[in-house]
Design an enzyme around this catalytic site. Structure first.
Site, PDB file in Angstrom:
ATOM      1  N   CYS A 108      32.117  62.599  65.953  1.00  0.00           N
ATOM      2  CA  CYS A 108      31.910  63.577  65.925  1.00  0.00           C
ATOM      3  C   CYS A 108      30.186  64.457  66.536  1.00  0.00           C
ATOM      4  CB  CYS A 108      31.460  64.564  64.855  1.00  0.00           C
ATOM      5  SG  CYS A 108      30.874  66.360  64.881  1.00  0.00           S
ATOM      6  N   CYS A 111      28.146  67.093  64.453  1.00  0.00           N
ATOM      7  CA  CYS A 111      27.747  66.921  62.880  1.00  0.00           C
ATOM      8  C   CYS A 111      28.214  65.584  62.691  1.00  0.00           C
ATOM      9  CB  CYS A 111      27.323  68.163  62.352  1.00  0.00           C
ATOM     10  SG  CYS A 111      29.090  69.013  62.211  1.00  0.00           S
ATOM     11  N   SER A 112      29.705  66.218  61.910  1.00  0.00           N
ATOM     12  CA  SER A 112      29.780  65.317  61.201  1.00  0.00           C
ATOM     13  C   SER A 112      31.450  65.352  60.569  1.00  0.00           C
ATOM     14  CB  SER A 112      29.159  64.319  60.365  1.00  0.00           C
ATOM     15  OG  SER A 112      29.037  65.433  59.119  1.00  0.00           O
ATOM     16  N   CYS A 113      32.363  66.466  61.508  1.00  0.00           N
ATOM     17  CA  CYS A 113      33.416  66.633  61.063  1.00  0.00           C
ATOM     18  C   CYS A 113      34.694  65.121  61.365  1.00  0.00           C
ATOM     19  CB  CYS A 113      33.545  67.074  62.219  1.00  0.00           C
ATOM     20  SG  CYS A 113      33.406  69.132  62.616  1.00  0.00           S
TER      21      CYS A 113
END
Lengths: 204, 112
Positions: A108, A111-113
């Site tokens: 991602c 961000c950090s999906c």
């Protein structure tokens, strides 16, 4: 020398952000916006119940059942929902299959999906700037650092997760796993193999 | 055929208790409909980007510090919390830690 009494006469002061989080929680609780018991339940679920074992179950099923695999690749969200793996950050899931021609890897960049219902909370490295930037720029080099070397004829495709779409890699069933039960197959599926930064374990 | 492969013990989901706590607060507020997840992601991505301009962020404390900052801003914007209130309670918690004997549960002093 009595260590405890001299060094810690009072409770250990948590780090600055922890104090701010405690302040937020206190304020929101007093205003009735959050319920501490519900927060504990959420944490317990993500610490103990929701994790890569869920994704591993899906992969093992796909390895054992052709029809399941076909359905999974067509509409992962409804297939995994039927197994009970749904919820936050799992609203739209897509499963991408590794083949001798193509290896898939998930990142991602924003961000950090991450597919929480299948893999839990992402590991630290997945959230780091280094991985988020380099996975796209130099995937083969990143893979090599994870100990994955692919044959030159295998292409690497990088999938960028978003708030709307989460990807899960379906790794190739390892050689030597013929005849294993679904439960035994689950044990071969590592978290990293479902992110694409690793390969499944080979039965010993 | 028997195999002796075992599932390796997973790493803890959260490295620090406060990471878990700020995560849970955010998810609970989202589930209550206080904000959309896509709105959260947009804000959080922007914070990460801004903080990552002058140095490379790690996926631990850096990441959750950005998370906390995003949540504080969002709540302030919504009028759910005021900055003054946060420092007030932050200080009250600090005081509670510093005055609670080691080993005893830390609680906030009752307020009027």
């Amino acid at each position: 020398m009595p260590h405890d009494d001299h060094d810690h006469p009072h409770a250990l002061l948590p780090p600055e952000p922890a104090l701010r989080v405690k302040a937020l929680e206190t304020i929101l609780t007093r205003k009735g916006l959050v319920d501490p018991a519900a927060l504990d339940e959420l944490i317990d679920a993500y610490q103990n119940k929701i994790g890569p074992q869920n994704g591993a179950r899906v992969v093992a099923k796909a390895w054992s059942d052709e029809q399941f695999k076909k359905d999974l690749l067509e509409d992962a969200t409804s297939v995994v929902t039927d197994l009970g793996f749904y919820g936050r950050q799992g609203e739209h899931m897509v499963v991408v299959e590794n083949t001798p021609e193509q290896h898939n890897m998930v990142v991602c960049t924003l961000c950090s999906c991450y597919p929480w219902p299948l893999l839990g909370i992402p590991p630290g490295w997945y959230k780091s700037d280094a991985y988020r930037a380099r996975a796209v720029r130099e995937p083969r080099k990143v893979l090599a650092e994870f100990g994955v070397t692919l044959p030159p004829e295998t292409a690497v495709r990088v999938w960028d997760s978003t708030a709307e779409i989460r990807y899960l890699v379906l790794p190739m069933r390892p050689e030597g796993s013929e005849g294993l039960s679904e439960d035994d197959l689950v044990a071969l599926v590592t978290r990293d193999s479902m992110i694409g930064t690793g390969l499944p374990k080979v039965p010993t | 055929m028997s195999t002796c492969v075992t599932y390796t013990a997973p790493e803890p989901a959260f490295a620090e208790p406060w990471h878990a706590q700020v995560f849970a607060i955010t998810v609970a507020l989202n589930e209550d409909g206080r904000f959309d997840w896509s709105d959260w992601v947009a804000r959080f991505s922007a914070t990460l980007k801004r903080r990552g301009l002058d140095r490379e962020l790690d996926g631990g404390d850096d990441y959750f510090n950005a998370w906390l900052e995003t949540l504080e801003h969002l709540l302030a914007e919504q009028g759910a919390t005021a900055q003054e209130e946060i420092s007030d309670f932050r200080n009250a918690w600090e005081e509670a830690y510093l005055t609670t004997p080691h080993g005893e549960p830390v609680r906030l002093a009752p307020r009027d």
